[in-house]
Design a protein around this motif. Structure first.
Motif, PDB file in Angstrom:
ATOM      1  N   UNK A  62      -3.728  -2.579  -6.965  1.00  0.00           N
ATOM      2  CA  UNK A  62      -4.103  -1.320  -6.300  1.00  0.00           C
ATOM      3  C   UNK A  62      -3.234  -0.172  -6.825  1.00  0.00           C
ATOM      4  N   UNK A  63      -1.936  -0.448  -7.079  1.00  0.00           N
ATOM      5  CA  UNK A  63      -1.059   0.615  -7.596  1.00  0.00           C
ATOM      6  C   UNK A  63      -1.547   1.102  -8.959  1.00  0.00           C
ATOM      7  N   UNK A  64      -1.921   0.164  -9.814  1.00  0.00           N
ATOM      8  CA  UNK A  64      -2.427   0.574 -11.137  1.00  0.00           C
ATOM      9  C   UNK A  64      -3.745   1.344 -11.005  1.00  0.00           C
ATOM     10  N   UNK A  65      -4.598   0.888 -10.084  1.00  0.00           N
ATOM     11  CA  UNK A  65      -5.893   1.571  -9.900  1.00  0.00           C
ATOM     12  C   UNK A  65      -5.679   2.996  -9.404  1.00  0.00           C
ATOM     13  N   UNK A  76      -8.983  12.412 -16.138  1.00  0.00           N
ATOM     14  CA  UNK A  76      -9.258  13.844 -16.329  1.00  0.00           C
ATOM     15  C   UNK A  76     -10.241  14.344 -15.280  1.00  0.00           C
ATOM     16  N   UNK A  77      -9.949  15.511 -14.653  1.00  0.00           N
ATOM     17  CA  UNK A  77     -10.865  16.036 -13.637  1.00  0.00           C
ATOM     18  C   UNK A  77     -11.933  16.886 -14.320  1.00  0.00           C
ATOM     19  N   UNK A 107      -4.415   5.099 -12.243  1.00  0.00           N
ATOM     20  CA  UNK A 107      -5.481   5.438 -13.201  1.00  0.00           C
ATOM     21  C   UNK A 107      -6.343   6.566 -12.641  1.00  0.00           C
ATOM     22  N   UNK A 108      -6.592   6.514 -11.324  1.00  0.00           N
ATOM     23  CA  UNK A 108      -7.406   7.558 -10.688  1.00  0.00           C
ATOM     24  C   UNK A 108      -6.689   8.913 -10.733  1.00  0.00           C
TER      25      UNK A 108
END
Ligand code: SF4
Ligand code: SF4
Length: 280
Positions: free
Chosen positions: A259-262, A270-271, A265-266
């Motif tokens: 979950x920390x990596x996810x 890029x927005x 990544x989020x």
């Protein structure tokens, strides 16, 4: 009893026996509970390296839990020892030992002791697990070549320290295995491992590991997982999960790490500016 033939048959390339008195006792309580009158220690290495495939688990944690293999091996070895020496007692250990295993293996001449604290063998590098059997026999009774009884160090090149996210002040592998919530500082160190479980940096940069040979033990090639995903973890039955080396702190720990990596990544994705996306 031909111990050398036994180890060869199991794919175990390095072993020795030492008088117990030269070993460093680090857990006297465990010694008291198991074999307080130990007179010798039989030591061996279990190479686990199968290559450096891409993945998000430390190399040691990609096969099934090595404790399962050690248990299976101990079943065979204890039968052999008990038959040859029915009057004597034997106790096996992997990881959790009354003695300092790295120091004992160094004294036994199985490898050099690296500045990263690991035993580094000539042919299999530090991609090994250590195992030992304490006994109330004299060490010479095992019929193995005499141990070196002096410790050699590594090249002291400093590469492991430079590569370590914690500069050897702490260990990010341990942080990845902690239960509960990681502090922001711990999270930063955890991310520097580039993995979701464990850390291999100090091993991967070590020049003495450059030509490490692959293990001949079939167990380490079976049911491997290089990359663990949240979906894969959720789909594992209790029995499947408990066979893995990353299971010992419970399912919540690898779940948290994924979950920390996810989340990271989020955060780093890029927005998209909707105005720029509008076509005229
Ligand atoms: S395993 Fe990683 S964090 Fe631990 S000592 Fe080695 S490089 Fe440092
Ligand atoms: S990287 Fe260099 S200093 Fe570190 S264990 Fe290997 S040889 Fe020793």
């Amino acid at each position: 009893m031909d111990l050398q033939a036994f180890f060869k048959n199991e794919g175990i390339p390095l072993y020795t026996a030492l008088p117990f008195e030269v070993c460093k006792v680090i857990n006297p309580r465990l010694l008291e509970r198991t074999l307080p009158d130990a007179r010798s220690v039989l030591l061996f290495i279990l190479p686990y390296y199968t290559g450096r495939d891409e993945g998000n688990l430390s190399l040691y944690a990609r096969s099934k839990d090595y404790h399962l293999y050690a248990k299976e091996l101990w079943g065979k070895l204890s039968a052999l020892l008990s038959e040859a020496f029915p009057e004597h007692h034997f106790c096996s250990f992997v990881d959790h030992s009354p003695i300092n295993e790295v120091h004992a293996c160094g004294l036994g001449g199985l490898g050099v002791i690296g500045d990263n604290g690991l035993l580094i063998t000539k042919d299999y590098g530090s991609f090994i697990f250590l195992g030992e059997v304490l006994s109330d026999l004299e060490y010479t009774a095992f019929g193995l070549p005499e141990p070196a009884l002096h410790i050699e160090g590594c090249l002291h090149c400093g590469k492991c320290r430079q590569a370590c996210p914690c500069h050897f002040e702490d260990c990010a592998s341990g942080i990845s295995q902690k239960k509960g919530t990681l502090t922001p500082e711990e999270q930063e160190l955890f991310f520097k491992t580039d993995l979701i479980w464990g850390c291999d940096h100090c091993q991967l940069v070590c020049p003495l590991n450059k030509n490490a040979q692959k293990t001949a033990i079939p167990f380490f090639y079976e049911e491997r997982i290089n990359t663990l995903t949240a979906e894969g973890l959720d789909a594992m039955s209790k029995e499947e999960f408990e066979k893995r080396a990353f299971a010992w702190r419970g399912r919540a720990v690898p779940q948290r790490n994924l979950a920390l990596w996810a989340e990271r990544a989020e955060r780093n994705a890029p927005t998209i500016n909707p105005e720029k996306e509008t076509t005229s």
